[in-house]
Design a protein around this motif. Structure first.
Motif, PDB file in Angstrom:
ATOM      1  N   TYR A  78       9.530  -2.411   1.206  1.00 49.56           N
ATOM      2  CA  TYR A  78       8.558  -1.292   1.545  1.00 49.56           C
ATOM      3  C   TYR A  78       7.533  -1.090   0.249  1.00 49.56           C
ATOM      4  O   TYR A  78       7.954  -0.824  -0.982  1.00 49.56           O
ATOM      5  N   LYS A 103       3.821   1.188  -0.764  1.00 50.02           N
ATOM      6  CA  LYS A 103       2.455   2.155  -0.430  1.00 50.02           C
ATOM      7  C   LYS A 103       1.507   1.816  -1.542  1.00 50.02           C
ATOM      8  O   LYS A 103       1.692   2.160  -2.762  1.00 50.02           O
ATOM      9  N   GLU A 111       0.386   0.625   3.743  1.00 47.37           N
ATOM     10  CA  GLU A 111       1.713   0.528   3.865  1.00 47.37           C
ATOM     11  C   GLU A 111       2.224  -0.900   4.387  1.00 47.37           C
ATOM     12  O   GLU A 111       1.760  -1.400   5.274  1.00 47.37           O
ATOM     13  N   LYS A 124       5.728  -2.953   5.085  1.00 49.74           N
ATOM     14  CA  LYS A 124       7.070  -2.947   5.371  1.00 49.74           C
ATOM     15  C   LYS A 124       7.570  -4.489   5.830  1.00 49.74           C
ATOM     16  O   LYS A 124       7.058  -5.107   6.588  1.00 49.74           O
ATOM     17  N   VAL A 166       5.896  -3.489  -2.990  1.00 50.43           N
ATOM     18  CA  VAL A 166       7.098  -4.088  -2.210  1.00 50.43           C
ATOM     19  C   VAL A 166       7.611  -5.357  -2.888  1.00 50.43           C
ATOM     20  O   VAL A 166       8.861  -5.436  -2.655  1.00 50.43           O
TER      21      VAL A 166
END
Length: 291
Positions: free
Chosen positions: A7, A9, A22, A24, A143
């Motif tokens: 993850y 951001k 964001e 994921k 990430v």
């Protein structure tokens, strides 16, 4: 080595617009990128996918982009032309109906509801692109860092399990030749219990021992298994996505183990093979999360 789970951001501002990106990622057989963003960013979809795909090669990758208007964002008056024309048509009909001659003043038209709207000033395309890519790069860095940390932990776990498998393989390699000799001795013992009641043909006895040895010979499987283990370890050290190759080797290792188990004809050897299979299953589960 990197995991496929992560993850990240990122946030950036430009001309009164604040963008948040964001990202994921979870396990997936291939690289699958999906984007959810405001409509005014739809033209950037292909560029976003290209940037993400160059850095995240594999996994189910969801990119979420949200916009927040700040107080610094300017608004401008905009004419609602269709509505203004409708009012003008209505006023002209009223002039004709009531025989009015003064004309329709601009102030009257401007005072009508929603004829003049206040809208946010559109940011320039270049500034918006810079804002978007700044936030996107921040999210990608975050990430990637998470995937790298989990990837290192996954590699260390697999290396530890591979060491255990190699140790058990050595025991299997030592045990395998003894199986035939123990079987031959047990056969002789059973024949001796009959004393002189049976006439034993030495040549036939040797043939039976040879057939048994051939049926339970796992030397080829052991050699291939060791070769696969070496390739597996080499891949763990590569600085590139190796998940699919590791998955293939994990399947091959499992196939060789199954063959060894079916040929073992020995309780102790079977127990060792079962232990190997248990460790391989744990390794296979870890491989499913490797990019």
């Amino acid at each position: 080595m990197k995991s496929m789970t992560g993850y990240g951001k990122g946030q950036a501002r430009h001309g009164g617009i604040a963008l948040t990106v964001e990202i994921k990622t979870v396990n997936h057989r291939f690289g699958d990128i999906s984007i959810k963003a405001p409509r005014f960013l739809i033209s950037f979809d292909n560029d976003i996918k290209k940037r993400v795909g160059e850095r995240l090669r594999r996994g189910k990758i969801d990119v979420f982009i949200s916009q927040e208007a700040s107080e610094a964002l300017t608004t401008v008056p905009v004419l609602n032309q269709p509505l203004a024309e409708s009012y003008m048509d209505l006023f002209r009909k009223m002039e004709a109906l009531f025989d009015l001659r003064d004309g329709v003043p601009l102030t009257l038209l401007a005072q009508q509801r929603d004829v003049i709207l206040m809208q946010e000033a559109a940011p320039d395309a270049q500034g918006m692109a810079e804002c978007l890519y700044e936030a996107l790069d921040q999210a990608l860095i975050a990430v990637e860092q998470m995937r790298a940390v989990e990837g290192r932990a996954t590699r260390e776990d697999m290396e530890s399990r591979l060491t255990q498998v190699e140790q058990m393989l050595a025991l299997i390699r030592d045990r395998a030749p003894l199986v035939v000799e123990e079987w031959r001795q047990k056969l002789h013992q059973r024949l001796e219990r009959f004393g002189g009641e049976l006439e034993v043909d030495p040549q036939r006895l040797a043939q039976e021992v040879a057939l048994f040895a051939d049926r339970c010979d796992i030397s080829e499987e052991v050699v291939r298994f060791a070769s696969h283990l070496g390739q597996f370890r080499d891949l763990l050290q590569k600085d590139e996505p190796v998940g699919r190759q590791l998955d293939f080797l994990a399947q091959e290792l499992n196939r060789e183990t199954n063959t060894m188990g079916s040929k073992s004809n020995d309780a102790e050897l079977t127990r060792m093979v079962v232990q190997v299979k248990a460790e391989l299953e744990k390794i296979r589960e870890q491989v499913q999360n490797v990019e």
